[in-house]
Design an enzyme around this catalytic site. Structure first.
Site, PDB file in Angstrom:
ATOM      1  N   MET A  64      10.820  -7.847  -8.933  1.00  0.00           N
ATOM      2  CA  MET A  64      11.042  -6.507  -9.650  1.00  0.00           C
ATOM      3  C   MET A  64       9.583  -6.055  -9.709  1.00  0.00           C
ATOM      4  O   MET A  64       9.521  -4.964 -10.560  1.00  0.00           O
ATOM      5  CB  MET A  64      11.481  -7.247 -11.223  1.00  0.00           C
ATOM      6  CG  MET A  64      12.906  -7.472 -11.396  1.00  0.00           C
ATOM      7  SD  MET A  64      13.282  -8.348 -12.822  1.00  0.00           S
ATOM      8  CE  MET A  64      13.349  -6.627 -13.802  1.00  0.00           C
ATOM      9  N   LYS A  65       8.640  -6.584  -9.046  1.00  0.00           N
ATOM     10  CA  LYS A  65       7.303  -5.857  -9.034  1.00  0.00           C
ATOM     11  C   LYS A  65       7.156  -4.953  -7.955  1.00  0.00           C
ATOM     12  O   LYS A  65       8.034  -4.682  -7.229  1.00  0.00           O
ATOM     13  CB  LYS A  65       6.275  -6.989  -8.904  1.00  0.00           C
ATOM     14  CG  LYS A  65       6.198  -8.132  -9.841  1.00  0.00           C
ATOM     15  CD  LYS A  65       6.195  -7.308 -11.510  1.00  0.00           C
ATOM     16  CE  LYS A  65       6.231  -8.415 -12.639  1.00  0.00           C
ATOM     17  NZ  LYS A  65       7.285  -9.466 -12.929  1.00  0.00           N
ATOM     18  N   LEU A  66       6.176  -4.000  -7.976  1.00  0.00           N
ATOM     19  CA  LEU A  66       5.787  -2.941  -7.203  1.00  0.00           C
ATOM     20  C   LEU A  66       5.650  -3.567  -5.821  1.00  0.00           C
ATOM     21  O   LEU A  66       6.215  -3.041  -4.814  1.00  0.00           O
ATOM     22  CB  LEU A  66       4.616  -2.288  -7.638  1.00  0.00           C
ATOM     23  CG  LEU A  66       4.601  -1.487  -8.856  1.00  0.00           C
ATOM     24  CD1 LEU A  66       3.423  -0.751  -9.262  1.00  0.00           C
ATOM     25  CD2 LEU A  66       5.760  -0.391  -8.646  1.00  0.00           C
TER      26      LEU A  66
ATOM     27  N   THR B 260       6.541  -6.832  -3.618  1.00  0.00           N
ATOM     28  CA  THR B 260       7.159  -7.920  -3.754  1.00  0.00           C
ATOM     29  C   THR B 260       7.793  -8.542  -2.416  1.00  0.00           C
ATOM     30  O   THR B 260       7.326  -8.161  -1.386  1.00  0.00           O
ATOM     31  CB  THR B 260       8.822  -7.484  -4.148  1.00  0.00           C
ATOM     32  OG1 THR B 260       9.612  -7.504  -3.091  1.00  0.00           O
ATOM     33  CG2 THR B 260       8.979  -5.987  -4.813  1.00  0.00           C
TER      34      THR B 260
END
Length: 253
Positions: A212-214, A216
């Site tokens: 879900m992070k920028l 990944t």
């Protein structure tokens, strides 16, 4: 609005969200990433001599590139930022009663990392404009038992690292010296700060590469940056189940 119309609207219940609060896939993948992943699988298909290894050349290359990108001396790849927060606090060697200052608006993993190492969480206020740790409130909460300041780089915006590092120097622990500043950058990969990147300042900075992070790794993943060679050696030992090994000795590809 008349009462009848209002009753009709209320009877329908609250509308659901148009989308989840956070995107389920923070980044995206091109054919280049897909090709690299499948190539690594194919290249590792001799189970007796290759495999994926523990610390393979791809990991070493990535760590060097990530450290350079962040402006840090070292980067240690890990299986997730939650693990990284635990590892960073382990390196403090906390004793019962030792305090770590943590922003009150935060994901629970930071506080749990402190509690898990027998430390005392001391909550501090955040700046209402940025949701980042408020240096003035941090300074009010320091006691002779304070060991570390644990800011979050909130949603891509760097915490005020220069102010926090100055506070850490002004209020040394009576036995351990200047307070350690450990950054939680799970949500702030690639963020900047006064001409530098998040991860360049502080004792350690923990990053997340969760899906879900920028940035990944399509599942879990993370890294810790540091400019302290002894801390980097210890982190690599913790990562390998407590063993003190060098990267070269673990290279299998």
């Amino acid at each position: 609005m008349d009462k009848r119309r209002r009753r009709e609207i209320l009877a329908k219940g609250r509308p659901g969200p148009y989308w989840p609060a956070e995107p389920m896939l923070g980044g995206w993948y091109t054919e280049e990433e897909i090709e690299a992943a499948t190539k690594s699988i194919r290249d590792s298909m001799d189970p007796t001599t290759v495999g994926f290894g523990f610390i393979c050349s791809e990991i070493l290359d990535f760590e060097a590139a990530f450290a350079e990108y962040c402006g840090a001396a070292e980067a240690i790849s890990i299986n997730g930022a939650g693990t990284g927060l635990d590892m960073a606090i382990m390196c403090l060697d906390l004793e019962p009663g030792d305090e770590v200052i943590v922003p009150a608006i935060n994901f629970r993993a930071a506080a749990q990392a402190v509690i898990g190492q027998r430390g005392q969480v001391v909550w501090c206020e955040v700046d209402p404009r940025t949701f980042n740790m408020d240096p003035a409130d941090v300074e009010k909460r320091i006691t002779p038992r304070t060991r570390a300041i644990f800011p979050v780089h909130m949603n891509g915006l760097s915490a005020p690292m220069d102010e926090l590092l100055e506070i850490a120097e002004r209020h040394p622990h009576p036995r351990h010296g200047p307070l350690k500043v450990i950054g939680d950058a799970a949500r702030a990969g690639a963020g900047g700060y006064k001409g530098t990147k998040i991860g360049a300042k502080g004792w350690m900075t923990v990053f997340s590469f969760h899906t879900m992070k920028l940035m990944t790794t399509l599942g879990e993943g993370g890294a810790i940056t540091t400019n302290d060679p002894e801390a980097a050696l210890r982190l690599r030992g913790i990562r390998q189940l407590g063993g003190r090994t060098t990267d070269g000795a673990q290279t299998t590809k």
